[in-house]
Write a protein that holds these residues in place. Structure first.
Motif, PDB file in Angstrom:
ATOM      1  N   UNK A 161     -10.938  -1.844   2.987  1.00  0.00           N
ATOM      2  CA  UNK A 161      -9.699  -1.270   3.493  1.00  0.00           C
ATOM      3  C   UNK A 161      -9.350  -1.854   4.863  1.00  0.00           C
ATOM      4  N   UNK A 162      -8.093  -2.158   5.046  1.00  0.00           N
ATOM      5  CA  UNK A 162      -7.672  -2.718   6.337  1.00  0.00           C
ATOM      6  C   UNK A 162      -7.249  -1.588   7.271  1.00  0.00           C
ATOM      7  N   UNK A 163      -7.536  -1.769   8.524  1.00  0.00           N
ATOM      8  CA  UNK A 163      -7.120  -0.777   9.526  1.00  0.00           C
ATOM      9  C   UNK A 163      -5.607  -0.852   9.697  1.00  0.00           C
ATOM     10  N   UNK A 164      -5.000   0.296   9.894  1.00  0.00           N
ATOM     11  CA  UNK A 164      -3.552   0.338  10.106  1.00  0.00           C
ATOM     12  C   UNK A 164      -3.207  -0.366  11.416  1.00  0.00           C
ATOM     13  N   UNK A 165      -2.143  -1.135  11.362  1.00  0.00           N
ATOM     14  CA  UNK A 165      -1.707  -1.814  12.587  1.00  0.00           C
ATOM     15  C   UNK A 165      -0.909  -0.857  13.450  1.00  0.00           C
ATOM     16  N   UNK A 166      -1.163  -0.939  14.705  1.00  0.00           N
ATOM     17  CA  UNK A 166      -0.374  -0.146  15.647  1.00  0.00           C
ATOM     18  C   UNK A 166       0.175  -1.082  16.706  1.00  0.00           C
ATOM     19  N   UNK A 167       1.344  -0.770  17.182  1.00  0.00           N
ATOM     20  CA  UNK A 167       1.937  -1.578  18.241  1.00  0.00           C
ATOM     21  C   UNK A 167       1.388  -1.103  19.575  1.00  0.00           C
ATOM     22  N   UNK A 168       1.049  -2.017  20.440  1.00  0.00           N
ATOM     23  CA  UNK A 168       0.595  -1.592  21.768  1.00  0.00           C
ATOM     24  C   UNK A 168       1.753  -0.934  22.511  1.00  0.00           C
ATOM     25  N   UNK A 169       1.435   0.115  23.235  1.00  0.00           N
ATOM     26  CA  UNK A 169       2.515   0.768  23.968  1.00  0.00           C
ATOM     27  C   UNK A 169       2.685   0.089  25.323  1.00  0.00           C
TER      28      UNK A 169
END
Ligand code: SF4
Length: 67
Positions: free
Chosen positions: A2-10
């Motif tokens: 499973x791939x980790x969900x991508x998050x945008x850096x704040x």
């Protein structure tokens, strides 16, 4: 696998050291087009004050993390 969900850096607010940009100014998309950031960074006195605050916050963060 499973791939980790991508998050945008704040983005961090350049004039509120330690805080994320909350898009508090109307119509902005981030620090890159924030008029308040431009005004503060364009004024030598305010820019110097901001640099001192950033340095103080960075020192507090280093002390808090034990580095
Ligand atoms: S909109 Fe501008 S002043 Fe407001 S948090 Fe973002 S960078 Fe800082």
């Amino acid at each position: 696998m499973e791939r980790a969900a991508r998050t945008r850096p704040s983005a961090r607010c350049p004039i509120r050291p330690g805080d994320a940009c909350s898009l508090c100014m109307p119509g902005v998309t981030g620090p890159q087009d924030c008029g308040l950031v431009y005004l503060v960074q364009d004024d030598p006195e305010m820019a110097a004050e901001l640099a001192a605050r950033r340095s103080s916050v960075a020192q507090q963060e280093r002390l808090a993390s034990g580095r």
